[in-house]
Design an enzyme around this catalytic site. Structure first.
Site, PDB file in Angstrom:
ATOM      1  N   SER A  67      -3.668   1.956 -14.748  1.00  0.00           N
ATOM      2  CA  SER A  67      -5.113   1.477 -14.271  1.00  0.00           C
ATOM      3  C   SER A  67      -6.259   2.094 -14.982  1.00  0.00           C
ATOM      4  O   SER A  67      -5.927   3.097 -15.797  1.00  0.00           O
ATOM      5  CB  SER A  67      -5.430   2.208 -12.946  1.00  0.00           C
TER       6      SER A  67
HETATM    7  N1  SAH Z   1      -1.319   4.775 -11.194  1.00  0.00           N
HETATM    8  C1  SAH Z   1      -0.108   4.260 -12.001  1.00  0.00           C
HETATM    9  C2  SAH Z   1      -0.378   2.862 -11.904  1.00  0.00           C
HETATM   10  C3  SAH Z   1       0.834   1.887 -12.177  1.00  0.00           C
HETATM   11  S1  SAH Z   1       0.789   0.297 -11.988  1.00  0.00           S
HETATM   12  C4  SAH Z   1      -0.284   4.766 -13.591  1.00  0.00           C
HETATM   13  O1  SAH Z   1      -1.186   5.623 -13.732  1.00  0.00           O
HETATM   14  O2  SAH Z   1       0.286   4.327 -14.502  1.00  0.00           O
HETATM   15  C5  SAH Z   1       1.861   0.177 -10.236  1.00  0.00           C
HETATM   16  C6  SAH Z   1       3.077   0.495 -10.104  1.00  0.00           C
HETATM   17  O3  SAH Z   1       3.727   0.333  -8.994  1.00  0.00           O
HETATM   18  C7  SAH Z   1       4.073  -0.247 -10.934  1.00  0.00           C
HETATM   19  O4  SAH Z   1       4.648   0.754 -11.950  1.00  0.00           O
HETATM   20  C8  SAH Z   1       5.113  -0.897 -10.245  1.00  0.00           C
HETATM   21  O5  SAH Z   1       6.192  -0.977 -10.727  1.00  0.00           O
HETATM   22  C9  SAH Z   1       4.700  -0.070  -8.880  1.00  0.00           C
HETATM   23  N2  SAH Z   1       5.528  -0.628  -7.824  1.00  0.00           N
HETATM   24  C10 SAH Z   1       5.255  -1.741  -7.243  1.00  0.00           C
HETATM   25  N3  SAH Z   1       5.625  -1.891  -5.854  1.00  0.00           N
HETATM   26  C11 SAH Z   1       6.270  -0.786  -5.509  1.00  0.00           C
HETATM   27  C12 SAH Z   1       6.952  -0.368  -4.595  1.00  0.00           C
HETATM   28  N4  SAH Z   1       7.160  -0.993  -3.333  1.00  0.00           N
HETATM   29  N5  SAH Z   1       7.357   0.764  -4.510  1.00  0.00           N
HETATM   30  C13 SAH Z   1       7.217   1.928  -5.472  1.00  0.00           C
HETATM   31  N6  SAH Z   1       6.453   1.449  -6.830  1.00  0.00           N
HETATM   32  C14 SAH Z   1       6.027   0.106  -6.910  1.00  0.00           C
END
Ligand code: SAH
Length: 217
Positions: A67
């Site tokens: 993000s």
């Molecule tokens: N705050 C993170 C943002 C990651 S984007 C950062 O700093 O990088 C959101 C993430 O959520 C992705 O890696 C995706 O694979 C994960 N995600 C999506 N659905 C999910 C679920 N049900 N359980 C765990 N992770 C999930």
């Protein structure tokens, strides 16, 4: 010392980012300090390292993104951490917000559904001396019942509605920040566990990758 050396690189860029966040309305000094302390360039692929301190979302592989710093800063400000809180993060992704949470003194439990991303995050956190963070691969919409209740839950992907299982894992007085799909687009929702039950408030618009999971809202 490796950890000291990697923190030293890009120091000026990091300062500039902190000033940008402050100018954008982030007032929580602990949050600003965490952004100054955690090297974001180590959490993005090498091809985009040069953009690590811009206020932009960047690709981290597997169709996922880290993000914008301003978004992480808003979520962390809403969390109001003072140290020692039990925190659940859904969507470890790059592990950057995980590192910010650990730097803020939280006991962090973070779930990621994509194993390769979780493994990379693990390596980065360990290299920075933040190895005490607990990571798990799986569906975060079901939460982490064995470690509940949580003072703070931060969801990093957009859910169809506030996940029921996560709401039930909030500690009394606890807070959850979760992007939710609505007919007019995604909204960032702040849920509070209050005496009478739960309160819910829309705090901002949001733009996240979808939360993919079995957990029914
Ligand atoms: N705050 C993170 C943002 C990651 S984007 C950062 O700093 O990088 C959101 C993430 O959520 C992705 O890696 C995706 O694979 C994960 N995600 C999506 N659905 C999910 C679920 N049900 N359980 C765990 N992770 C999930």
């Amino acid at each position: 010392m490796v950890a000291g050396a990697v923190r030293g690189a890009y120091r000026r860029d990091r300062r500039r980012l902190v000033e940008l966040l402050r100018a954008g309305g982030i007032e929580d000094l602990a949050v600003l300090h965490a952004f100054d302390a955690v090297p974001r360039h180590l959490f993005v692929p090498e091809a985009v390292t040069h953009r690590a301190y811009e206020d932009v979302a960047l690709p981290i592989g597997r169709d996922q993104t880290i993000s914008r710093p301003a978004v992480h800063a808003l979520h962390l400000s809403l969390a109001g951490l003072r140290g020692g809180e039990n925190v659940l993060e859904v969507g470890t992704g790059s592990g950057y917000q995980t590192a910010l949470l650990a730097t803020l003194g939280a006991r962090v439990f973070s779930i990621e559904r994509i194993e390769a991303l979780s493994a990379l995050a693990r390596a980065r956190l360990t290299a920075l001396g933040l190895g005490e963070v607990r990571l798990r691969v799986g569906d975060g919409s079901a939460g982490w019942p064995e470690e509940a209740p949580f003072d703070v839950i931060l969801v990093g992907a957009a859910a169809p509605a506030v996940p029921e299982a996560l709401r039930e894992q909030m500690a009394p007085g606890g807070r959850m920040v979760v992007p939710v799909h609505t007919p007019s687009g995604q909204r960032l929702v702040l849920v509070r566990h209050v005496e009478e039950g739960w309160s819910q408030e829309i705090v901002d618009e949001a733009r996240f990758v979808p939360l993919i999971g079995e957990g029914r809202p």
